[in-house]
Structures are given as structure tokens and as C-alpha cells.
Design an enzyme around this catalytic site. Structure first.
Site, short mmCIF file in Angstrom:
data_model
loop_
_atom_site.label_atom_id
_atom_site.label_comp_id
_atom_site.label_asym_id
_atom_site.label_seq_id
_atom_site.Cartn_x
_atom_site.Cartn_y
_atom_site.Cartn_z
N HIS A 109 0.82 -1.22 0.00
CA HIS A 109 0.00 0.00 0.00
C HIS A 109 0.86 1.27 0.00
O HIS A 109 0.35 2.36 0.24
CB HIS A 109 -0.93 0.00 1.22
CG HIS A 109 -2.22 0.73 0.98
ND1 HIS A 109 -3.25 0.21 0.21
CD2 HIS A 109 -2.65 1.94 1.38
CE1 HIS A 109 -4.25 1.07 0.17
NE2 HIS A 109 -3.91 2.14 0.87
N ASP A 170 -7.73 4.01 8.83
CA ASP A 170 -9.07 3.98 8.21
C ASP A 170 -9.27 2.74 7.35
O ASP A 170 -10.39 2.31 7.13
CB ASP A 170 -9.27 5.23 7.34
CG ASP A 170 -9.45 6.49 8.19
OD1 ASP A 170 -9.85 6.36 9.35
OD2 ASP A 170 -9.19 7.59 7.68
N GLU A 281 -13.26 12.47 13.17
CA GLU A 281 -12.55 12.85 11.95
C GLU A 281 -13.34 13.96 11.26
O GLU A 281 -14.37 14.41 11.75
CB GLU A 281 -12.37 11.65 11.00
CG GLU A 281 -11.28 10.68 11.41
CD GLU A 281 -10.83 9.76 10.28
OE1 GLU A 281 -11.17 10.04 9.10
OE2 GLU A 281 -10.13 8.77 10.57
#
Length: 534
Positions: A109, A170, A281
Site C-alpha cells: 500500500h 481507516d 474525523e
């Protein structure tokens, strides 16, 4: 037609020169090929329980950023930590004359080729299945996991014991070693700090091939160096992670603001309150048509009629996203608490949207979007993300310029913005955060580029936009630090760390990976160059 003796002389000279160039090129090519075969042969001599793959290596030259592609010589699929240690030690003992380097690759990632290595060895960390996950309940529960384990698997396994990690990212389909090498930030960080603030112990393979157990008390310098250390000092092969009692359900809430000052004031109030939400958030919405109607697939508006009247077209809006964890049994008590907390906020009344989901559904929410994007062929596209950490005192100046002048038409993806408490971060770790103040903001431009597009959704336009944002931050002297940083040269890396932190970082590199074998994709140190002179 005849040539003069002088012309013949120069013709012969040119032919000789060209022959020399061709000979030199072929010689260099032969040396490269010999070195490559030599490297392959030397790796094949190693006695491992896992195995090397020298053929199927193309997947290791790709990552989520989908912009950089460096082909390795081999991919190691380790069976145990010893396979990793043997490989690293072998390359360490080959010395600086060997071009082999090592990149640990989790779920791939990374954004800028950080998990890649050109003509080196990529370690497929997801192959590392040992040690098996081990959960310890009690007054201070924890879980021991492999560095190649995915956070989503840790969630499912710990929930069987009524427990879960405290701090998340997340997106949960990432490896433990990957997030701990950066920081690991999500909406729980205001209370618990990033994931690196919730680790008791690590097992690390250093750049010399040594297997070292470390914690705050034992080998503390390596422990703190590896956390947020961008893979520069060692490969995380095991981690002991702090757990807490897990809830069953989540009240998931979104509210909108049109005024940035009101938005940030409410966010800052929420993260400083003793009794507050469990997740906080925020994100920016730029010129989105039918925004609230899109939310209806996952959320229910408190007032359907008012929500139907609300128009988001052409506006820049700011959303606070909140979550309150709870267990079934006392719904009225939870509802009263949520209502009391929301009553303190100054959002646009018609934009209150609520949902009730399981804890797993909430934490794994981004994976739902991934599945949809994959089905449309929109997941494996370039992702020129930009993640910034901005001092609280500079966030208004930043927003005024960026959301007022740079990002005006579209954002090409989510733009997250939320504050965290600096006291929850350990300054002994390697991660770099703003020096000023007690609170700083994460602002994350999570853009996706449309392949081959030359418009505002194309890669070049987004990269130019990112450059404008960074140039503004630099010119305005905002004290911004990059999260998941990427720099072109060591001068920029030194500026990122600052003189004192760079000195510590370089000293740790010299101690734990003096040949600069590990994580070459970060482009901080180069194998063959002296660390001291870097």
C-alpha cells in the site's frame, strides 16, 4: 568520388571511437548480467524453510500509488523470522560491493515505490505466518502478532475474546509492520495516539541480520527508532499490541458546516473534552452535487424534509464524522449521551445524518468502497496522495489558500482534515510531527487519477496541484510536516527532520543498518555511500 587522406583519417577515427563505445557498452552489460547471475546464485545457496522466487517478481514492482515500478531480482517468501535474518545477514556479509538491497513488502500500500527495490530482494511479509496470533487477556490485555499480519485479521481474532486494538487506520487491509513503520493514524488517535503509541514490544531484524527483541525498557533506542522509522533500522517481524474491551455496535454520525472556523472550533472542543465521542474525523466537500442524497444509502437524516431542501452544488463544505461505541442493552443512555454531545455543536441543523452499524462494519468501512471501485476497474489507478501534518495555529491560513484558491472545482477524492492531541505521540519515536503547539491537524488529499486523462482528473494536473500546495506551505512558513513522506534528495530529508532529529536518525542508521541495505525505496540513504557523510 574520392576522399582526401585527411577525410579518411577522421573516418577511421570515428569508426574506432564507435567501436570503443560499443565495446564499453557490451562490457558494462556483461558485468551487469554477471553480477545479476552472481546474486541469484548466491541467494540460491541459502538454506531456508521458505523460498525465493526469481521468476514471478513483477507483482513486487507495483504498489498502491501505481506510479513507480522497480523490478527486483528475487522475492523472498519467508516461513519464519530466521529466513529473513539469514537473507539479510548474507547480503550484509557480501559488503558494499554488492548492489543487493532489501525491501519489506506488506500489502503493497505504499505510494511512491517505498516497498520496492531495483534489482534487490523484496520480502513478502504476508508469507510470514509465525508466530501465530496469541492473545493475553487480563488487566492489561495484548496480542502478539506477526509483522506480516493484516489488521483486519487481528480485529476478527481479538473480537473472539471480546477485545480489540485501541488505535486504527481507516483502511484495515494493511500489515502491522507497514503501519508501525509509519505511525498509523485514524479517528481514535486524539485519545489513544497513533498505532505506534500502542505497542509494548517488537521483534526486529536489523540491517546486519540480527534478531533483536526490544521494548521501552529493553533495547529502547531500536524500539523507538523502528516505530515510525520508515523501515530504515530493521524489519518488524513481531509486535505486541495493546488491547481494550471491544464494543459490539457503533452510532455513526455526520454533520455539515459551511464555516471553516466553526468547523475547527467544534472539532477542537470535541478532542479536548473528557466525555466525548470515540472517533472524531472530518473531511472537506468541494462542489458535490446531491451530497446528502448520496449519504442516504448508509445514513438516515434526522429531518428528511429539511435534508431534501439542502443544496451542496458549487459550495465548499466541511463535515465532522463521529462515532460512539456501545453495547446493546442500554440504548436510551447512549442516545441521551449522543444528543448531549451534539447539542454543544454548531453544525447546519438540516445536515445531521445518523447510522447504527456493527463495530466491524464501521472499522472495515473503506473496504466496502474498495470492492465497489475494484468492480469498476478504478482501484488500481495512480494515487498521488499528499498527507500533511499542520500546526493548529496555521490551519486557517492553510485552508484559506488551499480551499479558497488551489482546490476550487473538485478534489478528485476524499480530503480528510481533523485534529489530534500532540501529548499522545511519543517524541522518542522516529515519526516527525509539527514542533509548534499542543494540537496539530492531519490533512490528507486522497486523490485518484484517471489513467491517460489530460484534464483536472489526470495525474499531471493532480501532481501540479500537490506541488502548489507544498510550495505555498513552504513559502508561508507554516511548519508543515509530511506524513508518509516522500522527498527527492537528502537535503530535503534533512529539512524534513530538522538538524537535531536528523542527527539522531542518521546515527541510528549507522548503528543498525550501516550499509544502507534496508528500505532503499524511501530514497533517504544509498548503499555504498557513507552514512556519516550523508
Amino acid at each position: 568520388m574520392s576522399f582526401s587522406p585527411a577525410c579518411n583519417f577522421f573516418k577511421q577515427k570515428n569508426i574506432s571511437f564507435l567501436r570503443g563505445v560499443v565495446f564499453l557498452f557490451l562490457t558494462c552489460l556483461a558485468v551487469k548480467i554477471n553480477l545479476c547471475f552472481s546474486n541469484i546464485l548466491s541467494l540460491k545457496t541459502l538454506e531456508l524453510r521458505g523460498h525465493f522466487d526469481f521468476d514471478q517478481v513483477h507483482h513486487a514492482a507495483k504498489d498502491f500509488g501505481n506510479r513507480y515500478h522497480f523490478l527486483p531480482t528475487a522475492v523472498l517468501h519467508p516461513s519464519s523470522v530466521f529466513d529473513i535474518a539469514i537473507t539479510v545477514k548474507h547480503i550484509w556479509e557480501m559488503g558494499s560491493a554488492s548492489e543487493l538491497t532489501i525491501a519489506a513488502r506488506g500489502h503493497g500500500h505504499s505510494l511512491q515505490g517505498q516497498s520496492q527495490t531495483h534489482r534487490g530482494v523484496v520480502i513478502n511479509m504476508e508469507s510470514l505466518k509465525t508466530p501465530e496470533m496469541k492473545i493475553s487477556a487480563g488487566n492489561s490485555p495484548y496480542v502478539d502478532v506477526s509483522g506480516g499480519e493484516l489488521w483486519i485479521n487481528i480485529l476478527h481474532e481479538t473480537l473472539k475474546h471480546g477485545l480489540a486494538p485501541k488505535s486504527w487506520t481507516d483502511y484495515l487491509h494493511l500489515t502491522v509492520g507497514g503501519t508501525l513503520s509509519n505511525a498509523g493514524i485514524s479517528g481514535q488517535a486524539f485519545r489513544h495516539g497513533p498505532q505506534i503509541s500502542n505497542v509494548h514490544q517488537l521483534e526486529v531484524v536489523t540491517g546486519k541480520g540480527d534478531i533483536v527483541n526490544c521494548s521501552k525498557e529493553e533495547n529502547g533506542d531500536l524500539f523507538h527508532g523502528v516505530l515510525g522509522g520508515l523501515g530504515q533500522f530493521g524489519i518488524i517481524t513481531r509486535a505486541r499490541i495493546s488491547l481494550e474491551a471491544a464494543p459490539a455496535m457503533v452510532k455513526w454520525i455526520r454533520v455539515l458546516y459551511s464555516d471553516f472556523s466553526t468547523f475547527t472550533r467544534d472539532q477542537e472542543r470535541l478532542i479536548s473534552a473528557e466525555r466525548t465521542f470515540d472517533y472524531i474525523e472530518g473531511f472537506v466537500i468541494i462542489n458535490r452535487t446531491g451530497l446528502l442524497n448520496n449519504w442516504r444509502s448508509s445514513f438516515n437524516p434526522q429531518d428528511h424534509a429539511q435534508a431534501s431542501q439542502f443544496k451542496s452544488d458549487g459550495k465548499t463544505l466541511f463535515c465532522i464524522e463521529l462515532a460512539k461505541y456501545f453495547n446493546p442493552g442500554k440504548p436510551e443512555m447512549v442516545n441521551q449521551e449522543v444528543e448531549g454531545l451534539l447539542a454543544q455543536l454548531s453544525y447546519i441543523p438540516s445536515t445531521l445524518f445518523l447510522s447504527e452499524v456493527t463495530y466491524v462494519e464501521f472499522l472495515d468501512r473503506v473496504h466496502v468502497s474498495e470492492v465497489k471501485l475494484r468492480s469498476k476497474g478504478l482501484w488500481e489507478v495512480p494515487h498521488p496522495w499528499l498527507n500533511l501534518l499542520i500546526p493548529k495555529s496555521k490551519i486557517h491560513h492553510f485552508a484559506q489558500e488551499v480551499f479558497g484558491n488551489i482546490l476550487t472545482q473538485t478534489s478528485n477524492g476524499p480530503v480528510l482534515i481533523y485534529p489530534v492531541n500532540k501529548s499522545k505521540w511519543d517524541n522518542r519515536t522516529s515519526v516527525v510531527i509539527p514542533e509548534e503547539g499542543d494540537v496539530f491537524y492531519l490533512v490528507a488529499f486522497l486523490t485518484s487519477a484517471v489513467p491517460s486523462s489530460t484534464g483536472t482528473d489526470g495525474l499531471e494536473h493532480i501532481l501540479t496541484q500537490n506541488k502548489r500546495i507544498l510550495e505555498f506551505c513552504d513559502k508561508a512558513n507554516l511548519g508543515v510536516k509530511q506524513y508518509l513522506p516522500h522527498y527527492r534528495n537528502q537535503r530535503e530529508w534533512r529539512a524534513h527532520f530538522g538538524p537535531r532529529r536528523w542527527e539522531v536518525f542518521a546515527e541510528r542508521k549507522s548503528t543498525y543498518d550501516p550499509l544502507a541495505i534496508l528500505a532503499p525505496g524511501q530514497r533517504i540513504f544509498q548503499k555504498g555511500n557513507s552514512i556519516a557523510s550523508s
